[in-house]
Design a protein around this motif. Structure first.
Motif, mmCIF file in Angstrom:
data_model
loop_
_atom_site.group_PDB
_atom_site.id
_atom_site.type_symbol
_atom_site.label_atom_id
_atom_site.label_comp_id
_atom_site.label_asym_id
_atom_site.label_seq_id
_atom_site.Cartn_x
_atom_site.Cartn_y
_atom_site.Cartn_z
ATOM 1 N N GLY A 376 0.736 -1.354 -0.077
ATOM 2 C CA GLY A 376 0.018 0.153 -0.081
ATOM 3 C C GLY A 376 0.762 1.312 -0.210
ATOM 4 O O GLY A 376 0.583 2.130 -0.723
ATOM 5 N N PHE A 377 1.886 1.343 0.548
ATOM 6 C CA PHE A 377 2.568 2.497 0.828
ATOM 7 C C PHE A 377 3.474 2.541 -0.555
ATOM 8 O O PHE A 377 3.800 3.781 -0.895
ATOM 9 C CB PHE A 377 3.764 2.307 1.895
ATOM 10 N N ARG A 378 3.873 1.560 -0.987
ATOM 11 C CA ARG A 378 4.553 1.701 -2.299
ATOM 12 C C ARG A 378 3.588 2.242 -3.495
ATOM 13 O O ARG A 378 4.087 3.069 -4.323
ATOM 14 C CB ARG A 378 5.211 0.298 -2.761
ATOM 15 N N GLU A 379 2.616 1.564 -3.607
ATOM 16 C CA GLU A 379 1.636 1.732 -4.562
ATOM 17 C C GLU A 379 1.029 3.063 -4.530
ATOM 18 O O GLU A 379 0.515 3.721 -5.397
ATOM 19 C CB GLU A 379 0.769 0.548 -4.835
ATOM 20 N N GLY A 380 0.878 3.587 -3.255
ATOM 21 C CA GLY A 380 0.329 4.830 -2.908
ATOM 22 C C GLY A 380 1.052 5.924 -3.312
ATOM 23 O O GLY A 380 0.733 6.996 -3.473
ATOM 24 N N ALA A 381 2.473 5.720 -3.408
ATOM 25 C CA ALA A 381 3.349 6.803 -3.805
ATOM 26 C C ALA A 381 3.310 7.895 -2.978
ATOM 27 O O ALA A 381 3.319 9.104 -3.476
ATOM 28 C CB ALA A 381 3.025 7.253 -5.435
ATOM 29 N N ILE A 382 3.304 7.576 -1.911
ATOM 30 C CA ILE A 382 2.996 8.773 -0.969
ATOM 31 C C ILE A 382 4.665 9.592 -0.764
ATOM 32 O O ILE A 382 5.607 8.974 -0.334
ATOM 33 C CB ILE A 382 2.764 8.123 0.531
ATOM 34 N N GLU A 383 4.510 10.943 -0.690
ATOM 35 C CA GLU A 383 5.843 11.826 -0.894
ATOM 36 C C GLU A 383 6.308 11.486 0.266
ATOM 37 O O GLU A 383 7.668 11.564 0.497
ATOM 38 C CB GLU A 383 5.350 13.161 -1.192
ATOM 39 N N ALA A 453 -4.436 5.954 -7.876
ATOM 40 C CA ALA A 453 -5.550 5.236 -8.797
ATOM 41 C C ALA A 453 -6.348 6.566 -9.902
ATOM 42 O O ALA A 453 -6.315 6.617 -11.045
ATOM 43 C CB ALA A 453 -6.436 4.512 -8.114
ATOM 44 N N THR A 454 -6.555 7.455 -8.883
ATOM 45 C CA THR A 454 -7.389 8.724 -9.620
ATOM 46 C C THR A 454 -6.374 9.357 -10.356
ATOM 47 O O THR A 454 -6.715 9.822 -11.472
ATOM 48 C CB THR A 454 -7.983 9.525 -8.525
ATOM 49 N N ASP A 455 -5.136 9.480 -10.121
ATOM 50 C CA ASP A 455 -4.323 10.260 -10.952
ATOM 51 C C ASP A 455 -3.940 9.390 -12.276
ATOM 52 O O ASP A 455 -4.045 10.137 -13.163
ATOM 53 C CB ASP A 455 -2.848 10.254 -10.366
ATOM 54 N N ALA A 456 -3.877 8.315 -12.029
ATOM 55 C CA ALA A 456 -3.841 7.249 -13.314
ATOM 56 C C ALA A 456 -5.003 7.232 -14.122
ATOM 57 O O ALA A 456 -5.158 7.490 -15.438
ATOM 58 C CB ALA A 456 -3.754 5.874 -12.995
ATOM 59 N N ALA A 457 -6.102 7.462 -13.483
ATOM 60 C CA ALA A 457 -7.545 7.638 -14.163
ATOM 61 C C ALA A 457 -7.687 8.865 -14.904
ATOM 62 O O ALA A 457 -8.076 8.985 -16.412
ATOM 63 C CB ALA A 457 -8.912 7.257 -13.462
ATOM 64 N N VAL A 458 -7.226 10.069 -14.366
ATOM 65 C CA VAL A 458 -7.107 11.381 -15.030
ATOM 66 C C VAL A 458 -6.505 11.318 -16.215
ATOM 67 O O VAL A 458 -6.501 11.718 -17.355
ATOM 68 C CB VAL A 458 -6.696 12.546 -14.018
ATOM 69 N N GLU A 459 -5.090 10.662 -16.016
ATOM 70 C CA GLU A 459 -4.016 10.606 -17.169
ATOM 71 C C GLU A 459 -4.637 9.844 -18.406
ATOM 72 O O GLU A 459 -4.520 10.421 -19.470
ATOM 73 C CB GLU A 459 -2.825 10.173 -16.810
ATOM 74 N N GLU A 637 -29.776 18.137 -18.213
ATOM 75 C CA GLU A 637 -28.808 17.449 -17.640
ATOM 76 C C GLU A 637 -28.570 15.844 -17.919
ATOM 77 O O GLU A 637 -29.267 15.166 -17.945
ATOM 78 C CB GLU A 637 -29.203 17.421 -16.401
ATOM 79 N N ILE A 638 -27.268 15.630 -17.801
ATOM 80 C CA ILE A 638 -26.713 14.137 -18.050
ATOM 81 C C ILE A 638 -25.955 13.697 -16.829
ATOM 82 O O ILE A 638 -24.961 14.310 -16.289
ATOM 83 C CB ILE A 638 -26.105 13.937 -19.212
ATOM 84 N N ALA A 639 -26.373 12.731 -16.080
ATOM 85 C CA ALA A 639 -25.913 12.268 -14.654
ATOM 86 C C ALA A 639 -24.864 11.128 -14.998
ATOM 87 O O ALA A 639 -25.234 10.044 -15.778
ATOM 88 C CB ALA A 639 -26.916 11.810 -13.712
ATOM 89 N N VAL A 640 -23.644 11.371 -14.951
ATOM 90 C CA VAL A 640 -22.687 10.149 -14.972
ATOM 91 C C VAL A 640 -22.343 9.631 -13.660
ATOM 92 O O VAL A 640 -21.816 10.270 -12.645
ATOM 93 C CB VAL A 640 -21.349 10.811 -15.449
ATOM 94 N N ALA A 641 -22.744 8.376 -13.220
ATOM 95 C CA ALA A 641 -22.477 7.896 -11.936
ATOM 96 C C ALA A 641 -21.245 6.995 -11.922
ATOM 97 O O ALA A 641 -20.972 6.172 -12.762
ATOM 98 C CB ALA A 641 -23.746 6.997 -11.712
ATOM 99 N N ALA A 642 -20.402 7.293 -11.036
ATOM 100 C CA ALA A 642 -19.242 6.250 -11.005
ATOM 101 C C ALA A 642 -19.585 5.105 -10.096
ATOM 102 O O ALA A 642 -20.404 4.960 -9.345
ATOM 103 C CB ALA A 642 -17.985 7.272 -10.136
ATOM 104 N N SER A 643 -18.693 4.027 -10.380
ATOM 105 C CA SER A 643 -18.960 2.618 -9.661
ATOM 106 C C SER A 643 -17.744 3.034 -8.289
ATOM 107 O O SER A 643 -17.921 4.003 -7.946
ATOM 108 C CB SER A 643 -18.262 1.717 -10.460
ATOM 109 N N SER A 644 -17.373 1.851 -7.873
ATOM 110 C CA SER A 644 -16.521 1.852 -6.675
ATOM 111 C C SER A 644 -15.360 2.621 -6.982
ATOM 112 O O SER A 644 -14.716 3.176 -5.815
ATOM 113 C CB SER A 644 -16.485 0.703 -5.969
ATOM 114 N N GLY A 645 -14.790 2.852 -7.919
ATOM 115 C CA GLY A 645 -13.556 3.565 -8.259
ATOM 116 C C GLY A 645 -13.703 4.557 -9.189
ATOM 117 O O GLY A 645 -14.825 5.287 -9.246
ATOM 118 N N PRO A 646 -12.386 5.024 -9.637
ATOM 119 C CA PRO A 646 -12.640 6.316 -10.788
ATOM 120 C C PRO A 646 -13.411 6.004 -12.006
ATOM 121 O O PRO A 646 -13.499 4.781 -12.323
ATOM 122 C CB PRO A 646 -11.420 6.559 -10.998
#
Length: 776
Positions: A376-383, A453-459, A637-646
């Motif tokens: 978790g610490f490694r994959e989280g890329a915590i500064e 995970a969200t940073d990767a999804a944004v990219e 209006e268009i609602a875009v619903a997220a699942s459990s992740g990004p």
């Protein structure tokens, strides 16, 4: 450090603490247990057990150099995975260490009775006296405790070295044959029995705040002591097996010590071997070493265990009085007194041997959590996570440790596992009753993994919106497709393909009976556009005049231009025995990027065959759009619903394309638990803000606090003209337990589009089985 604790423990004292925490019952009692399971392969069992502990030791060493604070396993699990699992690791490990230390205080009985049988009935009083003595030593000075530990371990190791060197000439080769035999049937059971011999290796991290130069000394002490003790165990066990009379109940000549008990009771196997080798002098030496080893285990356990209430009090998980550090002695006196009192109570009241086995099983769970926390610490890329020592072979070493821990836990049997679950359950009850109302945070690795995970999804979203590739769309109609849905399906396909300079193929798939002599493949026929697809002046009225992109290549003459060069519409009729198979094959053969299909709820809930819809979802190699038409005449209006992740980028691309053509605004809907920390809400707000910079249409963020994701999303999607969501869980789990995306679509009244991307969302091994379930 501002805590008031002093860094008094050097490399030798720290190594002695680690060695003393390991060398105890593992070397003086468990060789006989392992021999009963695996015979001479008991030697190999000790070696394999040491290798399986190595990943947890390396993981703990890395995290200790990044966070050189008292608390050990609790600290790393809490910082990485949040206060709930931190409480489980903290209370459980404190209780486990207290149990193991109590066991050490009474564990010398088989050796003590050899020279003074009358003392056996006073074991409890002696154990209580020792517990009080070690409590006072630890309360007065951690340095004094470390020096005492160094002295005890030094004497013990001298005796063990003499046992090994003196025993080599007396080895019977026949008795040690198969000592390294991996094929021995009882090897796994023996490994499970001796695994706990190495449990003390991570105890040293509990006093990391009191270690000099922790970035250097902690990894050296932990890894070096583990390697040393593994070799020591294997050497002692090899000698003991090689020189002993291995018949069950066979007694040695001078003191009657046994290697294997005839009645299943505790034995003194090393004393048995020493009696055969050296006579009474050897037995006295081994008895002294055994008592010293067990005393060192008790002392090291009390020293390490007392730091868990200290660290947990700092985080608000237990009362603050336990973080008090004596101004006179610079030790956490209240935490030490609590641990010493618990040891006295355990020795006085409980069957220590049986209860400690529960703690051993729990220790394996802690080893597993340590490996998970490091990932978790490694994959989280915590500064802020900057260890001075880095684990080699990441993440494979940690994965081996996790799998190995699970295997050993299973081999220990149901009773120890149940005991470990009871300890974990009591820890959860404490967290819910005391800690949860007082704290509002989540683990750094958990938050970091989510942010990563969200940073990767944004990219990925940014790349998809920026790429210059065309989207050719297949609108698949069947005999069950409703008249109302088919036009909206074409419309949505046109929105996507037009803005990507692609084409739209409308194909009507008609099911025909099996043809024995004329071939069973589908027949494709070109047809003029049907009446319902004819538009005045060659274009539908709902199509926008301003094309955003251009380019592409013209297709056949039998097309209707949708807008701009390259946009086109074709029609085919296809006869096939199996409509679902024909749809998938046609899309793959013709190279379509997306299939648009009417969503048929009755097929999605069909547990047996799944119908056309489910089969296309399972087998399509391109993306799939399921349209649940409830009357779509444009959208505000268009609602875009997220699942459990990004959000999946394809889902955003589809919603953005439809919104651009209809002039609608997007509502980005995402849920968080009602008790989620503020940091999680802020993280989603930042994520939505990044998405809004990428989208080509106006959008707003809506974060719903609810423990019922479907109900929360449907409440906010009820005002929208169109809902865009995901298909989710196409496998057995979705078929049996239902799909949240389907439940959401069925709970609203507006038209809905369910998106399944072409990649079918197959993340890697670590992401799929560790990060997603544990770090959210």
């Amino acid at each position: 450090m501002a805590s008031g604790l002093k860094r008094d423990l050097g490399l030798l004292s720290t190594s002695a603490l680690a060695i003393g925490a390991m060398v105890g019952s593992g070397i003086f009692i468990l060789p006989a247990v392992a021999y009963e399971d695996a015979g001479p392969a008991a030697v190999l069992a000790f070696g394999v057990a040491g290798l399986l502990v190595f990943p947890a030791a390396v993981s703990a060493a890395e995290m200790a150099t990044a966070m050189p604070e008292d608390g050990g396993a609790y600290l790393y699990v809490e910082r990485g995975m949040g206060p709930l699992l931190g409480t489980v690791a903290g209370i459980g490990t404190w209780l486990m260490l207290s149990l193991k230390s109590s066991l050490a205080l009474v564990g010398g009985v088989p050796y003590l009775v050899l020279v003074a049988p009358a003392l056996a009935e006073y074991v409890v009083l002696v154990a209580i006296a020792l517990a009080i003595f070690f409590t006072l030593v630890n309360a007065i000075s951690a340095k004094g405790s470390g020096s005492l530990q160094f002295l005890i371990v030094g004497v013990m190791l001298l005796v063990m070295a003499g046992f090994i060197v003196g025993g080599i000439p007396g080895i019977e080769a026949d008795q040690t044959r198969g000592a390294l035999d991996l094929s021995e049937g009882g090897l796994l059971a023996a490994i499970g029995a001796v695994f706990v011999s190495y449990a003390g290796v991570t105890k040293v991290t509990a006093v990391a705040e009191e270690v000099k130069d922790p970035g250097r000394n902690l990894p050296l002490a932990m890894i070096g002591s583990l390697a040393f003790v593994t070799v020591l165990y294997m050497g002692v066990v090899y000698i003991a097996i090689g020189v002993s009379d291995l018949s069950p109940g066979a007694a040695s000549p001078s003191f009657g010590a046994e290697f294997i008990s005839a009645d299943g009771g505790d034995t003194a196997p090393i004393a048995h071997a020493a009696d055969l080798l050296f006579g009474p002098v050897g037995v006295y030496a081994v008895i002294a070493a055994a008592l010293l080893a067990l005393a060192s285990t008790a002392n090291a356990g009390l020293l390490a265990a007392s730091r868990f209430p200290l660290a947990m009090a700092r985080d608000g998980l237990v009362p603050s009085r336990f973080e008090t550090v004596s101004g006179r002695f610079n030790t956490p006196v209240n935490a030490i007194a609590l641990t010493g009192g618990a040891m006295i109570l355990i020795v006085s009241v409980f069957d220590v041997g049986q209860v400690a086995r529960f703690g051993s099983a729990f220790q394996i769970l802690v080893f597993i959590l340590l490996n998970v926390a490091l990932i978790g610490f490694r994959e989280g890329a915590i500064e802020e996570y900057q260890p001075a020592f880095v684990s080699p072979l990441y993440p494979w070493l940690q994965l081996v440790g996790i799998v190995g821990g699970v295997v050993v836990l299973v081999e220990m049997g149901g009773v120890p596992f149940l005991g470990a679950m009871v300890i974990a359950g009591l820890s959860v009850v404490w967290y819910l009753a005391y800690a949860r109302p007082r704290i509002d945070r989540e683990g750094a690795a958990r938050a970091g993994a989510r942010e990563s995970a969200t940073d990767a999804a944004v990219e990925r979203t940014r790349e998809m919106f920026a790429e210059d590739r065309r989207y050719d769309v297949l609108v698949a109609l069947t005999g069950e497709t409703s008249e109302r849905a088919r036009m909206d399906m074409v419309r949505m396909a046109a929105d996507l393909s037009r803005l990507r300079t692609g084409s739209v193929m409308v194909a009507s798939f008609r099911t025909v009976p099996h043809r024995t002599f004329t071939g069973s493949g589908p027949r494709v026929r070109s047809r003029e556009l049907p009446d319902w697809l004819e538009f005045e002046e060659g274009r539908p009225s709902w199509l926008s005049d301003d094309a955003r992109t251009s380019g592409g290549t013209p297709v056949a003459d039998r097309t209707v231009p949708l807008a701009g060069p390259g946009g086109s519409l074709e029609y085919r009729e296809i006869e096939a025995e199996d409509a679902a198979e024909a749809i998938v094959e046609f899309a793959e053969f013709e190279g379509y990027d997306m299939i648009v299909l009417e969503r048929r709820g009755e097929e999605l809930h069909d547990r047996l065959t799944g119908g056309v819809t489910n089969r296309v979802l399972r087998n399509a190699t391109c993306g799939v759009l399921l349209v649940e038409d409830r009357g779509f005449d444009g959208a505000d209006e268009i609602a875009v619903a997220a699942s459990s992740g990004p959000y999946d980028p394809v889902k955003l691309l589809v919603a953005d394309a439809i919104a651009e053509e209809t002039g609608a605004e997007l509502s980005l809907l995402q849920t968080i638990p009602e008790d989620a920390p503020d940091s999680r809400r802020r993280a989603i707000e930042d994520y939505h803000a990044e998405l809004m910079r990428i989208l080509t249409v106006p959008a707003r963020s809506r974060i719903v606090e609810t423990d019922d994701r479907v109900a929360g999303l449907s409440r906010f999607a009820a005002t929208a003209d169109l809902l865009v969501t995901s298909t989710e869980s196409r496998g057995i789990r979705g078929a049996v337990f239902g799909r949240p995306g389907d439940s959401l679509v069925e709970s609203v009244d507006c038209t809905a589009v369910m998106v399944q991307p072409a990649e079918a969302q197959q993340p890697g091994l670590v992401q799929r089985y560790l990060l997603d379930p544990l770090f959210g």
